[in-house]
Design an enzyme around this catalytic site. Sequence first.
Site, PDB file in Angstrom:
ATOM      1  N   LYS A  43      -7.436  11.486  53.451  1.00  0.00           N
ATOM      2  CA  LYS A  43      -5.972  11.634  53.988  1.00  0.00           C
ATOM      3  C   LYS A  43      -6.629  11.408  55.584  1.00  0.00           C
ATOM      4  O   LYS A  43      -5.750  11.255  56.470  1.00  0.00           O
ATOM      5  CB  LYS A  43      -5.896  13.386  54.413  1.00  0.00           C
ATOM      6  CG  LYS A  43      -5.349  13.913  53.205  1.00  0.00           C
ATOM      7  CD  LYS A  43      -4.872  15.540  53.683  1.00  0.00           C
ATOM      8  CE  LYS A  43      -5.358  16.393  52.644  1.00  0.00           C
ATOM      9  NZ  LYS A  43      -4.995  17.852  53.483  1.00  0.00           N
ATOM     10  N   LYS A  45      -8.911  12.647  57.412  1.00  0.00           N
ATOM     11  CA  LYS A  45      -8.994  14.327  58.181  1.00  0.00           C
ATOM     12  C   LYS A  45     -10.518  14.443  58.168  1.00  0.00           C
ATOM     13  O   LYS A  45     -10.958  14.801  57.098  1.00  0.00           O
ATOM     14  CB  LYS A  45      -7.935  15.217  57.620  1.00  0.00           C
ATOM     15  CG  LYS A  45      -6.738  15.415  58.143  1.00  0.00           C
ATOM     16  CD  LYS A  45      -6.162  16.755  57.718  1.00  0.00           C
ATOM     17  CE  LYS A  45      -5.154  17.353  58.766  1.00  0.00           C
ATOM     18  NZ  LYS A  45      -4.556  18.484  58.503  1.00  0.00           N
TER      19      LYS A  45
END
Length: 128
Positions: A43, A45
């Site tokens: 993602k 992240k």
Amino acid sequence: MKNIITYGTFDLFHIGHLNLLKRLSEMGQLTVAVSTDEFNEGKGKKTIIPFEQRIEIVRGCRYVHQAIPESSWEQKINDIQTYHIDTFVIGDDWQGKFDFLQEYCEVVYLPRTEGISTTQLKKALSAF
Ligand code: C2G
């Protein structure tokens, strides 16, 4: 009792996360799928708190019936079937992104808690 599921990273667990899980627990028995570190890399992240701790913190929340790992985008349909989920719920920052799940269960997007986010906390921590 309805079975509810939600998915998330829950890094630096904060009041926005707690508000959401509280609301979901009022809807039924809550399963939370916590994103693994590898899935979050996908993602884009980076997390501060490692997956093993993030899932234990979520498990420790009084509003949570059970917590499972989220390791792929594709697992949601299987999870809905495995856990006999009636409603998938997620914050409205994902508005519309999971409408395809309506074939399998109710899909609900809830307003986020204003004024708090993991990104804001990371910025505040970096100032120390
Ligand atoms: N949230 C909220 N209010 C905030 C911050 C977060 O309601 N102030 C909600 C988000 O909308 C989400 C949940 O808390 O429903 C978890 O947020 P994140 O950990 O940021 O989740 P995310 O990384 O967006 O992962 O497959 C779905 C993804 O795994 C969702």
